[in-house]
Write a protein that holds these residues in place. Structure first.
Motif, PDB file in Angstrom:
ATOM      1  N   HIS A   1      -5.330   4.810  -3.507  1.00 18.89           N
ATOM      2  CA  HIS A   1      -6.720   4.382  -3.373  1.00 18.89           C
ATOM      3  C   HIS A   1      -6.815   2.898  -3.034  1.00 18.89           C
ATOM      4  CE1 HIS A   1      -8.029   8.255  -4.805  1.00 18.89           C
ATOM      5  NE2 HIS A   1      -7.153   8.148  -5.795  1.00 18.89           N
ATOM      6  N   SER A   2      -5.683   2.310  -2.660  1.00 21.80           N
ATOM      7  CA  SER A   2      -5.660   0.904  -2.284  1.00 21.80           C
ATOM      8  C   SER A   2      -4.896   0.751  -0.973  1.00 21.80           C
ATOM      9  CB  SER A   2      -5.008   0.058  -3.382  1.00 21.80           C
ATOM     10  OG  SER A   2      -3.664   0.460  -3.569  1.00 21.80           O
ATOM     11  N   ALA A   3      -5.109  -0.387  -0.349  1.00 25.35           N
ATOM     12  CA  ALA A   3      -4.409  -0.698   0.899  1.00 25.35           C
ATOM     13  C   ALA A   3      -3.893  -2.123   0.805  1.00 25.35           C
ATOM     14  CB  ALA A   3      -5.345  -0.552   2.091  1.00 25.35           C
TER      15      ALA A   3
ATOM     16  N   SER B   1      -8.856   0.810  -0.674  1.00 22.54           N
ATOM     17  CA  SER B   1      -8.634   1.239   0.714  1.00 22.54           C
ATOM     18  C   SER B   1      -9.901   1.228   1.558  1.00 22.54           C
ATOM     19  CB  SER B   1      -7.966   2.610   0.759  1.00 22.54           C
ATOM     20  OG  SER B   1      -8.733   3.552   0.048  1.00 22.54           O
TER      21      SER B   1
ATOM     22  N   LEU C   1     -10.082  -1.832   3.930  1.00 22.03           N
ATOM     23  CA  LEU C   1      -8.923  -2.123   4.780  1.00 22.03           C
ATOM     24  C   LEU C   1      -9.270  -3.082   5.908  1.00 22.03           C
ATOM     25  CD1 LEU C   1      -6.001  -1.699   5.690  1.00 22.03           C
ATOM     26  CD2 LEU C   1      -6.774   0.341   6.926  1.00 22.03           C
TER      27      LEU C   1
END
Length: 140
Positions: free
Chosen positions: A24-26, A94, A97
């Protein structure tokens, strides 16, 4: 095992991307092929010093500072200097991004160096050396 995709842009910039839809992250990171290994004795530490200077950006209108823009998207960020490279990264949810890419690209493309910033960061880097005597002298 994630699959890495390497793309070379028309300007020669290599982009390595990894799709991890379960995250759930970038993270957006730029590697610059300079580091203490490439410094002469006379310029030892300049890579690390410049790493610090890039984060000392002046306000950019309503968007504000780098730190303020990163905070607005709940991002963490940092820079790292090694023998081989200087790296800057932003880690954010994310859904941010594109804003993360903008942050990192602005960081390296629109650096602003001021005399007072140079003096402040010179003291910060010297302080790092004093607090961490195990660091290689040319890393700071």
């Amino acid at each position: 095992m994630p699959e890495y995709l390497c793309t070379t842009l028309d300007n020669g910039l290599r982009v390595i991307s990894v799709s991890m839809p379960h995250h759930h992250s970038a993270e957006v990171m730029i590697y610059i092929g300079v580091g203490s290994r490439y410094e002469t004795a006379h310029k030892a530490g300049v890579s690390h010093f410049l790493e610090h200077m890039l984060f000392r950006k002046a306000d950019r209108g309503p968007e504000g500072t780098f730190a303020g823009r990163a905070s607005a998207i709940d991002a963490s960020w940092n820079g790292v200097t090694s023998d081989e490279a200087v790296r800057y990264y932003v880690l954010a949810p994310s859904k941010h991004l594109v804003k993360s890419i903008d942050l990192v690209s602005d960081l390296v493309r629109q650096a602003i160096f001021t005399d007072d910033g140079l003096d402040i960061e010179r003291r910060v880097v010297r302080g790092e050396l004093e607090r961490q005597p195990g660091l290689h002298r040319n890393d700071v």
